[in-house]
Design a protein around this motif. Sequence first.
Motif, PDB file in Angstrom:
ATOM      1  N   UNK A 282       0.824  -1.209   0.000  1.00 31.62           N
ATOM      2  CA  UNK A 282       0.000   0.000   0.000  1.00 31.62           C
ATOM      3  C   UNK A 282       0.861   1.263   0.000  1.00 31.62           C
ATOM      4  N   UNK A 283       1.967   1.214   0.744  1.00 32.50           N
ATOM      5  CA  UNK A 283       2.850   2.385   0.831  1.00 32.50           C
ATOM      6  C   UNK A 283       3.651   2.605  -0.441  1.00 32.50           C
ATOM      7  N   UNK A 284       4.000   1.507  -1.127  1.00 30.39           N
ATOM      8  CA  UNK A 284       4.826   1.601  -2.333  1.00 30.39           C
ATOM      9  C   UNK A 284       4.126   0.863  -3.484  1.00 30.39           C
ATOM     10  N   UNK A 285       3.057   1.457  -4.014  1.00 28.20           N
ATOM     11  CA  UNK A 285       2.291   0.781  -5.076  1.00 28.20           C
ATOM     12  C   UNK A 285       3.079   0.593  -6.364  1.00 28.20           C
ATOM     13  N   UNK A 286       4.168   1.367  -6.542  1.00 30.48           N
ATOM     14  CA  UNK A 286       4.952   1.252  -7.765  1.00 30.48           C
ATOM     15  C   UNK A 286       6.047   0.199  -7.655  1.00 30.48           C
ATOM     16  N   UNK A 287       6.198  -0.435  -6.478  1.00 30.85           N
ATOM     17  CA  UNK A 287       7.216  -1.480  -6.312  1.00 30.85           C
ATOM     18  C   UNK A 287       6.592  -2.860  -6.461  1.00 30.85           C
ATOM     19  N   UNK A 288       7.424  -3.820  -6.870  1.00 28.52           N
ATOM     20  CA  UNK A 288       6.952  -5.194  -7.077  1.00 28.52           C
ATOM     21  C   UNK A 288       7.349  -6.056  -5.874  1.00 28.52           C
TER      22      UNK A 288
ATOM     23  N   UNK B 190      15.661  -3.682   1.650  1.00 26.00           N
ATOM     24  CA  UNK B 190      15.588  -4.196   0.279  1.00 26.00           C
ATOM     25  C   UNK B 190      15.055  -3.129  -0.677  1.00 26.00           C
ATOM     26  N   UNK B 191      14.072  -2.350  -0.224  1.00 25.03           N
ATOM     27  CA  UNK B 191      13.518  -1.275  -1.064  1.00 25.03           C
ATOM     28  C   UNK B 191      14.579  -0.227  -1.354  1.00 25.03           C
ATOM     29  N   UNK B 192      15.358   0.119  -0.321  1.00 26.70           N
ATOM     30  CA  UNK B 192      16.388   1.154  -0.461  1.00 26.70           C
ATOM     31  C   UNK B 192      17.432   0.787  -1.500  1.00 26.70           C
ATOM     32  N   UNK B 193      17.840  -0.472  -1.481  1.00 29.91           N
ATOM     33  CA  UNK B 193      18.987  -0.877  -2.297  1.00 29.91           C
ATOM     34  C   UNK B 193      18.591  -1.637  -3.561  1.00 29.91           C
ATOM     35  N   UNK B 194      17.318  -1.583  -3.914  1.00 29.71           N
ATOM     36  CA  UNK B 194      16.858  -2.247  -5.145  1.00 29.71           C
ATOM     37  C   UNK B 194      16.423  -1.209  -6.166  1.00 29.71           C
ATOM     38  N   UNK B 195      16.622  -1.501  -7.435  1.00 32.37           N
ATOM     39  CA  UNK B 195      16.065  -0.611  -8.466  1.00 32.37           C
ATOM     40  C   UNK B 195      14.543  -0.674  -8.429  1.00 32.37           C
ATOM     41  N   UNK B 196      13.891   0.386  -8.905  1.00 33.71           N
ATOM     42  CA  UNK B 196      12.431   0.447  -8.819  1.00 33.71           C
ATOM     43  C   UNK B 196      11.745  -0.684  -9.553  1.00 33.71           C
ATOM     44  N   UNK B 197      12.392  -1.171 -10.610  1.00 33.03           N
ATOM     45  CA  UNK B 197      11.780  -2.261 -11.370  1.00 33.03           C
ATOM     46  C   UNK B 197      12.116  -3.629 -10.783  1.00 33.03           C
ATOM     47  N   UNK B 198      12.985  -3.671  -9.775  1.00 34.88           N
ATOM     48  CA  UNK B 198      13.388  -4.946  -9.177  1.00 34.88           C
ATOM     49  C   UNK B 198      12.295  -5.552  -8.314  1.00 34.88           C
ATOM     50  N   UNK B 199      12.300  -6.863  -8.223  1.00 32.20           N
ATOM     51  CA  UNK B 199      11.309  -7.580  -7.428  1.00 32.20           C
ATOM     52  C   UNK B 199      11.879  -7.847  -6.034  1.00 32.20           C
ATOM     53  N   UNK B 200      11.084  -7.551  -5.010  1.00 29.95           N
ATOM     54  CA  UNK B 200      11.479  -7.829  -3.624  1.00 29.95           C
ATOM     55  C   UNK B 200      10.694  -9.055  -3.167  1.00 29.95           C
ATOM     56  N   UNK B 201      11.417 -10.101  -2.798  1.00 24.45           N
ATOM     57  CA  UNK B 201      10.787 -11.374  -2.459  1.00 24.45           C
ATOM     58  C   UNK B 201      10.916 -11.642  -0.970  1.00 24.45           C
ATOM     59  N   UNK B 202       9.808 -12.002  -0.339  1.00 18.85           N
ATOM     60  CA  UNK B 202       9.797 -12.371   1.072  1.00 18.85           C
ATOM     61  C   UNK B 202       9.341 -13.829   1.200  1.00 18.85           C
ATOM     62  N   UNK B 203      10.126 -14.619   1.920  1.00 23.32           N
ATOM     63  CA  UNK B 203       9.796 -16.035   2.102  1.00 23.32           C
ATOM     64  C   UNK B 203       9.770 -16.361   3.595  1.00 23.32           C
TER      65      UNK B 203
END
Length: 330
Positions: A195-201, A230-243
Motif C-alpha cells: 500500500x505504501x509503495x504501489x509502484x514497487x513489485x 531491500x527497497x532502499x537498495x533495489x532498483x524500482x523495477x526490481x522484485x522484492x521477495x519475502x519467504x
Amino acid sequence: MDVFTKKRLAVASIVYWLLLFYIVAALIWWFIALEKQNHQTAAYKLSELKMDDPAFQTKYQAIVEARHLKDIQYLGEGGIFLIVILTASIFVYQAVRRQIRLQNQQENFMMAITHELKTPIAIAKLNLETLLKYSLPEEKKQKMLQATLQETNRLNTLASNILVSSQLEGGRYRITKEELELSDLVKTAINDFRNRFPDRQFHSEIEPEIDMDGDALLLQILVNNLIENAIKYSPKEGIITCKLTQKNRTILFQVLDEGAGIPDDEKKRVFEKFYRIGNETTRTTKGTGLGLYLCKKIVEDHHGHIRVTDNTPRGSNFMVSFTAKHAHEQ
C-alpha cells in the motif's frame, strides 16, 4: 573512511609504533646492561679467588652458578616484560583503531540522521502547504497525501529504530515473549508495504500457521527493517521477495532483493552499529546505519541467527532463522 580520518589514523599509528619501538629498545638495553653487569661482577669475584685456597673449587662453582642463575632471572623477567608489553600494545592498538572507527561512524550517523530528519519534514511541509494553498484535482491530491504519509512513516520508523536500539543496548527494554503467528505478522507487513509503495513489485511465499514465541513489536521492527532495506537498495523495477518457511523446528525468514549486492568483505560489517557501505558525503542511499544492527540485536535476543548471502543472479538475500517450539505440520 574519509581522508581526514585516514590521516589522523596514520599519524596515531606512526606515533604509537615509534613509542612501542622505544619501549622495546629500552627493555633490550636494560637486559644487555644487567647481563654485562652480572658478568663483570662474576669476573671480579673470580679474580679475587686465590688458587691456594682449599675452598677455591667450591667458591668458584658458587660464583659460576650465581652468575648462571642471574642470567636465567634476567632472561625470564625480560621475556615476561616483553610479552606483557607486546600483548598490551596489541590491545591498545586495536582499541584506538576501534575508537577512531566508531567516532567516524558516529559522525556519519549524525550527518545521516540530520538528512533523514530534514528531508521527510521538508517534503511533508511542502505537500501540506500546497494542499492548503491550491485547489488540486482529486488524483493529484491523493498522490500528495500518499507521499506525505510515506515520509511520515519514514520518520516513525527512524524514531522507533533509535528509541528501541537505545533501550535494548541500555537494558531498559523489557522483552515480552508470547506465542504469536509469525505468518500473519509477515503478511501484514508485506501488505502494508504494498500500500505504501504501489509502484514497487513484491513477491511473497508465506507458509501459513507458523508460530513462535517472541516480542511482537520487535519482530515487526525486524521484518519492516529488512523489507525497507531491500527497497532502499533495489532498483524500482526490481522484485522484492519475502519467504517464510518452516522445516521441522527451524523457522526461516528471507528477504531477497535485486540490487547491487554486498561485497564479501562487507557482509559481516553491515550488521555493525552505524556502519554503512561507502562515504556519507557521497552516498546517495538513505539510511542511518541502525536498521541492520537493530535486526541483528532483535534476532540474537530471540536466540536466532541472521546472515546475508548473494541472491541469484544479482542482489542480496538476508536470512533469519529461529527455533520453533513445535514442528510445523504441512
